[in-house]
Design an enzyme around this catalytic site. Structure first.
Site, mmCIF file in Angstrom:
data_model
loop_
_atom_site.group_PDB
_atom_site.id
_atom_site.type_symbol
_atom_site.label_atom_id
_atom_site.label_comp_id
_atom_site.label_asym_id
_atom_site.label_seq_id
_atom_site.Cartn_x
_atom_site.Cartn_y
_atom_site.Cartn_z
ATOM 1 N N SER A 1 -1.256 1.728 4.688
ATOM 2 C CA SER A 1 -1.020 0.345 5.113
ATOM 3 C C SER A 1 -2.244 -0.535 4.890
ATOM 4 C CB SER A 1 -0.639 0.331 6.588
ATOM 5 O OG SER A 1 -1.661 0.952 7.343
ATOM 6 N N CYS A 2 -3.014 -0.260 3.829
ATOM 7 C CA CYS A 2 -4.217 -1.047 3.565
ATOM 8 C C CYS A 2 -3.826 -2.512 3.391
ATOM 9 C CB CYS A 2 -4.925 -0.527 2.320
ATOM 10 S SG CYS A 2 -5.472 1.175 2.526
ATOM 11 N N CYS B 1 0.894 -1.159 0.000
ATOM 12 C CA CYS B 1 0.000 0.000 0.000
ATOM 13 C C CYS B 1 0.925 1.199 0.000
ATOM 14 C CB CYS B 1 -0.914 0.036 1.225
ATOM 15 S SG CYS B 1 -1.897 1.549 1.251
HETATM 16 FE FE FE Z 1 -3.335 2.040 2.926
#
Ligand code: FE
Length: 218
Positions: free
Chosen positions: A126-127, A122
């Site tokens: 921080s997906c 990501c």
């Molecule tokens: Fe993200």
């Protein structure tokens, strides 16, 4: 700074350092303090319930880990019909297994083949597909991983111990709040006839991010 001053500082350092460490042990780190401050404000405004927050954290830290994703991968290895359905309608199949939820509303499954190796990042934050993989590892959230995965994916993979044939393309998927990815790694050789449960034990978290291979059955 004069030489005598810097010497003086040097002499003071061991004691200072001890106090510094001590302070750290008592007080949370700065980001933790900021989070705590935000939590306090939101709680006072009645916007969040701390008990609910604790439950969410406990769920994703202790109850949901990469084992959900590993089961999905193992089932796909074990059953071609399941694999085809998973690739055609990932969310339908994943939801049916009960792995639907917060931070996993939209997940796509990308399959590794001898021609293409998939890797997930990501770049913005921080997906990550929480219901399948749990909480992301700290390196996944690091600036270095986020920037370098896109610029020099092969170099990053090599640092994770993943070396690929020159003929294998590396495809990097950039996760967003709208779409997360699960890598379906290639089934290791020598796993014919294994049960789903035994296959799942070979599936590592990193292999589902694309930064690792599944374990060797031997
Ligand atoms: Fe993200």
């Amino acid at each position: 700074m004069s030489q005598s001053n810097s010497k003086k500082l040097g002499e003071l350092m061991p004691h200072d350092h001890h106090d510094h460490d001590h302070a750290h042990a008592v007080l949370p780190s700065e980001p933790a303090l900021r989070v705590k401050a935000i939590e306090t404000v939101l709680t006072r405004k009645g916007l969040i319930d701390p008990a609910a927050l604790d439950e969410i954290i406990d769920t994703y830290q202790n109850k949901v880990g990469p084992q959900n994703g590993a089961l999905v991968v193992a089932k796909a290895w074990h059953d071609d019909t399941f694999r085809a359905a998973l690739l055609a309608d990932p969310m339908g199949v994943i939801a049916e297994l009960g792995f639907y939820g917060r931070q996993g509303e939209h997940v796509d499954v990308v399959e590794n083949t001898p021609d293409t190796h998939n890797m997930v990042v990501c770049t913005l934050c921080s997906c990550y597909p929480w219901p399948l993989l749990g909480i992301p590892p700290s390196w996944y959230k690091s600036d270095a991983y986020r920037a370098r995965s896109v610029r020099e994916p092969r170099a990053v993979l090599a640092e994770f111990g993943v070396t690929l044939p020159e003929t294998t393309k590396v495809r990097v998927w950039d996760s967003t709040a709208e779409m997360r990815y699960l890598v379906l790694p290639m089934r290791p050789k020598g796993t014919e006839g294994m049960t789903v449960q035994d296959l799942a034990k070979l599936v590592t978290r990193d292999s589902m991010i694309g930064t690792g291979f599944p374990k060797d059955p031997a």
